[in-house]
Scaffold this motif. Structure first.
Motif, PDB file in Angstrom:
ATOM      1  N   PHE A 143       1.175   5.419   0.510  1.00 49.86           N
ATOM      2  CA  PHE A 143       0.543   6.531   1.210  1.00 49.86           C
ATOM      3  C   PHE A 143       1.262   7.828   0.879  1.00 49.86           C
ATOM      4  O   PHE A 143       2.492   7.852   0.763  1.00 49.86           O
ATOM      5  CB  PHE A 143       0.593   6.318   2.724  1.00 49.86           C
ATOM      6  N   GLU A 169       0.858  -1.183   0.000  1.00 51.19           N
ATOM      7  CA  GLU A 169       0.000   0.000   0.000  1.00 51.19           C
ATOM      8  C   GLU A 169       0.895   1.235   0.000  1.00 51.19           C
ATOM      9  O   GLU A 169       1.896   1.284   0.716  1.00 51.19           O
ATOM     10  CB  GLU A 169      -0.895   0.023   1.239  1.00 51.19           C
ATOM     11  N   GLY A 208       0.159  10.241   4.735  1.00 50.52           N
ATOM     12  CA  GLY A 208      -0.756   9.460   5.565  1.00 50.52           C
ATOM     13  C   GLY A 208      -2.037   9.017   4.898  1.00 50.52           C
ATOM     14  O   GLY A 208      -2.824   8.281   5.496  1.00 50.52           O
ATOM     15  N   THR A 209      -2.276   9.449   3.667  1.00 50.82           N
ATOM     16  CA  THR A 209      -3.493   9.082   2.943  1.00 50.82           C
ATOM     17  C   THR A 209      -3.170   8.012   1.904  1.00 50.82           C
ATOM     18  O   THR A 209      -2.240   8.175   1.110  1.00 50.82           O
ATOM     19  CB  THR A 209      -4.088  10.318   2.233  1.00 50.82           C
ATOM     20  N   LEU A 210      -3.940   6.934   1.914  1.00 49.46           N
ATOM     21  CA  LEU A 210      -3.749   5.862   0.945  1.00 49.46           C
ATOM     22  C   LEU A 210      -3.971   6.380  -0.468  1.00 49.46           C
ATOM     23  O   LEU A 210      -5.009   6.982  -0.760  1.00 49.46           O
ATOM     24  CB  LEU A 210      -4.718   4.715   1.235  1.00 49.46           C
TER      25      LEU A 210
END
Length: 81
Positions: A24, A22, A27-29
């Protein structure tokens, strides 16, 4: 230099196999890749510092994280006109 584009690429291996990586941005995917090579493109970045992280998850659910900080600068004044 803004507007910046870059490609994040992660090498991840594990004896149990990698299930996903994943990606980021601050902090946001921003994306998930389930097949090597694990890659995520990022486009149109404005001037500022960004933290990009990649979280690799193996087949048993164990995770490892790696992060980098990228500074995007404003274009020179002569290019902003």
């Amino acid at each position: 230099t803004a507007p910046a584009s870059l490609t994040l690429q992660v090498s991840a291996t594990d004896s149990d196999g990698i299930r996903k990586v994943e990606f980021f941005q601050d902090g946001t995917l921003i994306g998930t890749d389930t097949n090597a090579p694990y890659v995520q493109s990022v486009n149109a970045l404005a001037p500022k510092a960004y933290t990009f992280s990649a979280v690799a998850t193996d087949a048993l659910g164990a995770q490892a994280t790696n992060s980098i900080t990228v500074m995007v600068q404003a274009p020179p004044a002569s290019l902003q006109e």
